[in-house]
Design an enzyme around this catalytic site. Structure first.
Site, PDB file in Angstrom:
ATOM      1  N   GLU A 146       0.890  -1.175   0.000  1.00  0.00           N
ATOM      2  CA  GLU A 146       0.000   0.000   0.000  1.00  0.00           C
ATOM      3  C   GLU A 146       0.916   1.210   0.000  1.00  0.00           C
ATOM      4  OE1 GLU A 146      -3.194   0.138  -0.228  1.00  0.00           O
ATOM      5  OE2 GLU A 146      -3.774  -1.933   0.131  1.00  0.00           O
ATOM      6  N   CYS A 160      -2.349   9.134   2.330  1.00  0.00           N
ATOM      7  CA  CYS A 160      -2.004   8.663   0.981  1.00  0.00           C
ATOM      8  C   CYS A 160      -3.135   8.922  -0.002  1.00  0.00           C
ATOM      9  CB  CYS A 160      -1.674   7.179   1.034  1.00  0.00           C
ATOM     10  SG  CYS A 160      -2.974   6.244   1.830  1.00  0.00           S
TER      11      CYS A 160
HETATM   12  P1  NAP Z   1       8.147   5.401   4.690  1.00  0.00           P
HETATM   13  O1  NAP Z   1       9.321   6.268   4.881  1.00  0.00           O
HETATM   14  O2  NAP Z   1       8.133   4.492   3.519  1.00  0.00           O
HETATM   15  O3  NAP Z   1       7.993   4.565   6.060  1.00  0.00           O
HETATM   16  C1  NAP Z   1       6.993   3.626   6.240  1.00  0.00           C
HETATM   17  C2  NAP Z   1       7.490   2.541   7.175  1.00  0.00           C
HETATM   18  O4  NAP Z   1       8.635   1.911   6.598  1.00  0.00           O
HETATM   19  C3  NAP Z   1       7.948   3.061   8.538  1.00  0.00           C
HETATM   20  O5  NAP Z   1       7.680   2.082   9.516  1.00  0.00           O
HETATM   21  C4  NAP Z   1       9.459   3.199   8.358  1.00  0.00           C
HETATM   22  O6  NAP Z   1      10.150   3.114   9.571  1.00  0.00           O
HETATM   23  C5  NAP Z   1       9.736   1.983   7.498  1.00  0.00           C
HETATM   24  N1  NAP Z   1      10.937   2.065   6.672  1.00  0.00           N
HETATM   25  C6  NAP Z   1      11.571   3.159   6.184  1.00  0.00           C
HETATM   26  N2  NAP Z   1      12.630   2.775   5.426  1.00  0.00           N
HETATM   27  C7  NAP Z   1      12.669   1.417   5.458  1.00  0.00           C
HETATM   28  C8  NAP Z   1      13.510   0.426   4.864  1.00  0.00           C
HETATM   29  N3  NAP Z   1      14.531   0.759   4.066  1.00  0.00           N
HETATM   30  N4  NAP Z   1      13.247  -0.872   5.106  1.00  0.00           N
HETATM   31  C9  NAP Z   1      12.214  -1.235   5.884  1.00  0.00           C
HETATM   32  N5  NAP Z   1      11.365  -0.345   6.472  1.00  0.00           N
HETATM   33  C10 NAP Z   1      11.597   0.963   6.242  1.00  0.00           C
HETATM   34  O7  NAP Z   1       6.814   6.214   4.592  1.00  0.00           O
HETATM   35  P2  NAP Z   1       6.310   7.361   5.567  1.00  0.00           P
HETATM   36  O8  NAP Z   1       6.953   8.608   5.155  1.00  0.00           O
HETATM   37  O9  NAP Z   1       6.414   6.934   6.975  1.00  0.00           O
HETATM   38  O10 NAP Z   1       4.742   7.364   5.231  1.00  0.00           O
HETATM   39  C11 NAP Z   1       4.222   8.124   4.226  1.00  0.00           C
HETATM   40  C12 NAP Z   1       4.048   7.325   2.948  1.00  0.00           C
HETATM   41  O11 NAP Z   1       3.160   6.244   3.178  1.00  0.00           O
HETATM   42  C13 NAP Z   1       3.402   8.160   1.873  1.00  0.00           C
HETATM   43  O12 NAP Z   1       4.016   7.913   0.638  1.00  0.00           O
HETATM   44  C14 NAP Z   1       1.963   7.664   1.868  1.00  0.00           C
HETATM   45  O13 NAP Z   1       1.298   7.873   0.661  1.00  0.00           O
HETATM   46  C15 NAP Z   1       2.154   6.227   2.185  1.00  0.00           C
HETATM   47  N6  NAP Z   1       0.911   5.631   2.724  1.00  0.00           N
HETATM   48  C16 NAP Z   1       0.217   4.781   1.941  1.00  0.00           C
HETATM   49  C17 NAP Z   1      -0.969   4.242   2.397  1.00  0.00           C
HETATM   50  C18 NAP Z   1      -1.760   3.291   1.546  1.00  0.00           C
HETATM   51  O14 NAP Z   1      -2.629   2.615   2.083  1.00  0.00           O
HETATM   52  N7  NAP Z   1      -1.502   3.187   0.250  1.00  0.00           N
HETATM   53  C19 NAP Z   1      -1.445   4.582   3.663  1.00  0.00           C
HETATM   54  C20 NAP Z   1      -0.718   5.461   4.451  1.00  0.00           C
HETATM   55  C21 NAP Z   1       0.482   5.978   3.944  1.00  0.00           C
HETATM   56  P3  NAP Z   1      10.519   4.414  10.440  1.00  0.00           P
HETATM   57  O15 NAP Z   1       9.366   5.353  10.327  1.00  0.00           O
HETATM   58  O16 NAP Z   1      10.675   3.840  11.796  1.00  0.00           O
HETATM   59  O17 NAP Z   1      11.755   4.962   9.852  1.00  0.00           O
END
Ligand code: NAP
Length: 475
Positions: free
Chosen positions: A249, A283
């Site tokens: 997602e 998102c």
């Molecule tokens: P993110 O940077 O991708 O982080 C999401 C999760 O992944 C967090 O738990 C983060 O940990 C972890 N993470 C980061 N880098 C990683 C890696 N290399 N390997 C494994 N895990 C890793 O995203 P975000 O900035 O937190 O969230 C915003 C994004 O989520 C936006 O793009 C939004 O559109 C998307 N989103 C999508 C949906 C959907 O249902 N499609 C819903 C909500 C949000 P830490 O935070 O602990 O670093």
């Protein structure tokens, strides 16, 4: 934490930084407390215990798993106030929105508690007289998840609900920005009777390390990720080695379209809900507005007037509708998109005040064009860029001109146009004369680089089950 009445929700907390990680309140910068951190050996141990516990959990009749999930659902409802306050404290969203998320998150537990009883297989008409064919569905095994900070509870329950209902055990790594809500909601699961090894929350000191363990461990059979497309891509690549099942997602870049036959007042209400919820950090938030030239001025002025009524502040304060953004890096990124758009000719519809800390003044930008950076990027902040269009075909090309395909929205009262546009939009979800589309009964998910798989709905549980085909010979 004096704001929380039921202190048992916080029993997981550790006393200091030596034993855990500090969690900050984005509204004040204060440290709220410390969440426990797992080192690699702990996470490996969690996976092994989850694998043993899964067999026993899957062996329960689905009705029993359903009953435990319903108890969890009820406990979440009973603790709505505390969970909402905890979420506002660590994530920043206004209290009413946080409590709304608690209910939304709980709805997935209730829905999948019911679906647990309906994981039907099928009988297949035989192509040869001596065989009888059928399918059964079985849990994939140990499922794991990595979830973001913007919906600290709902993004977990939307995965844990179907996983546990299917008979999987489930390990989640929440974002280190918002782990308190995750641990607290798991605490309620244990109180409801879900065994501690069947549902586990682990917070590694480094998200990348946890991601590598989850994607490479042979006992993990499924990874469900919600977060950015960039990280989703890395996790899919890592999962390829073991051909691990994944659901993704990911990010979005939702167009919000207003046609000249739209009800403009309704479109403004939808735009406010879709754009400014969670300070623009969802998102499915409308990311870019396309408004027909005949109604452009009317829409922009009504929209901007509504935006100027929004009250920015600490989400615990009465009447606040926009809390802080999540981090200084996020604020800087949003600001640079605004500055870039203005440098390229966009005009703010109200004074652009710089606010302290992580707060940002919500704003509508007019005279935006489709080629600006603010249109190509996921803004994730309280800024609404509005583009003028006059031709439906050109509009569809602009709306689909993105790597993303999660949510889209449009307003029109012409039934022929409604069908045509709904079919032409390359998105997993389309809001038609509606700005709020998410609920537990409908399939949530994207196409293109917004992801793979669906959450919620009758489809959601299939992400955690394998289909097994049984062929009975000699009949
Ligand atoms: P993110 O940077 O991708 O982080 C999401 C999760 O992944 C967090 O738990 C983060 O940990 C972890 N993470 C980061 N880098 C990683 C890696 N290399 N390997 C494994 N895990 C890793 O995203 P975000 O900035 O937190 O969230 C915003 C994004 O989520 C936006 O793009 C939004 O559109 C998307 N989103 C999508 C949906 C959907 O249902 N499609 C819903 C909500 C949000 P830490 O935070 O602990 O670093």
């Amino acid at each position: 934490m004096q704001h929380i009445t039921n202190q048992s929700l916080l029993s997981f907390m550790v006393p200091n930084e030596q034993q855990g990680i500090a969690v900050n309140n984005p509204a004040t910068g204060d440290v709220l407390g410390f969440a426990p951190v797992s080192v690699e050996q702990d996470i490996l141990g969690s996976i092994e215990r989850a694998s043993v516990a899964q067999k026993e959990w899957a062996a329960l009749p689905s009705k029993s798993r359903s009953a435990v999930l319903l108890s969890w659902y009820q406990l979440i409802l009973d603790n709505k106030e505390d969970l909402g306050r905890l979420m506002t404290l660590e994530q920043g969203k206004p209290l009413a929105e946080a409590q709304g998320e608690v209910l939304y998150g709980a709805s997935f537990i209730q829905w999948f508690a019911e679906e647990a009883k309906r994981t039907y297989g099928e009988t297949i008409p035989t192509p040869s007289g001596d065989k009888r064919l059928l399918t059964i569905k079985q849990p994939v095994g140990v499922a794991c998840a990595i979830t973001p900070w913007n919906f600290p509870i709902a993004m977990i329950t939307r995965k844990a609900g179907p996983a546990l209902a299917a008979g999987c055990s489930f390990i989640v790594k929440p974002s280190e920005s918002t782990p308190l809500s995750a641990f607290a909601v798991a605490e309620l699961a244990y109180q409801a009777g879900i065994p501690r090894d069947v549902l586990q929350v682990v917070l590694g000191s480094d998200a990348r390390q946890v991601g590598r363990i989850f994607t490479s461990h042979p006992l993990i059979r499924k990874l469900s990720f919600t977060g950015s497309t960039q990280v989703g891509r890395v996790l899919m690549q890592q999962s390829a080695n073991d051909i691990k099942r994944t659901s993704m997602e990911l990010g979005g870049n939702a167009p919000f379209i207003v046609f000249d036959d739209a009800d403009i007042d309704a479109a403004v209400v939808g735009a406010m809900a879709s754009k400014f919820r969670n300070a623009g950090q969802t998102c499915v938030c409308a990311n870019r507005f396309y408004v027909h030239s005949k109604v452009y001025d009317e829409f922009v002025s009504k929209f901007s007037a509504a935006v100027q009524q929004l009250k920015v502040g600490n989400g615990l304060d009465e009447g606040v509708s926009i809390g802080p953004v999540i981090s200084a890096a996020a604020k800087q990124n949003i600001q640079s998109l605004i500055d870039g758009a203005i440098a390229q000719g966009a005009q703010p519809m109200s004074e652009l005040r710089t606010l302290d800390g992580l707060f940002m003044q919500p704003v509508v930008l007019k005279n935006v064009t489709h080629d600006m950076d603010i249109i190509a990027n996921e803004i994730f902040g309280p800024v609404a860029p509005v583009i003028k269009f006059s031709d439906d075909q050109q509009l569809i090309e602009m709306a689909n001109d993105t790597i993303y395909g999660l949510a889209s929205y449009f307003y029109s009262q012409n039934i022929h146009r409604v069908w045509k546009i709904a079919e032409a939009l390359e998105y997993g979800m389309v809001g038609i004369n509606e700005g709020m589309i998410s609920n537990e009964v409908a399939p949530f998910g994207g196409v293109k680089q917004s992801g793979i798989g669906r959450e919620g709905a009758k489809q959601g549980i299939d992400e955690y089950m394998n289909i097994k085909y049984l062929c009975f010979g000699g009949n």
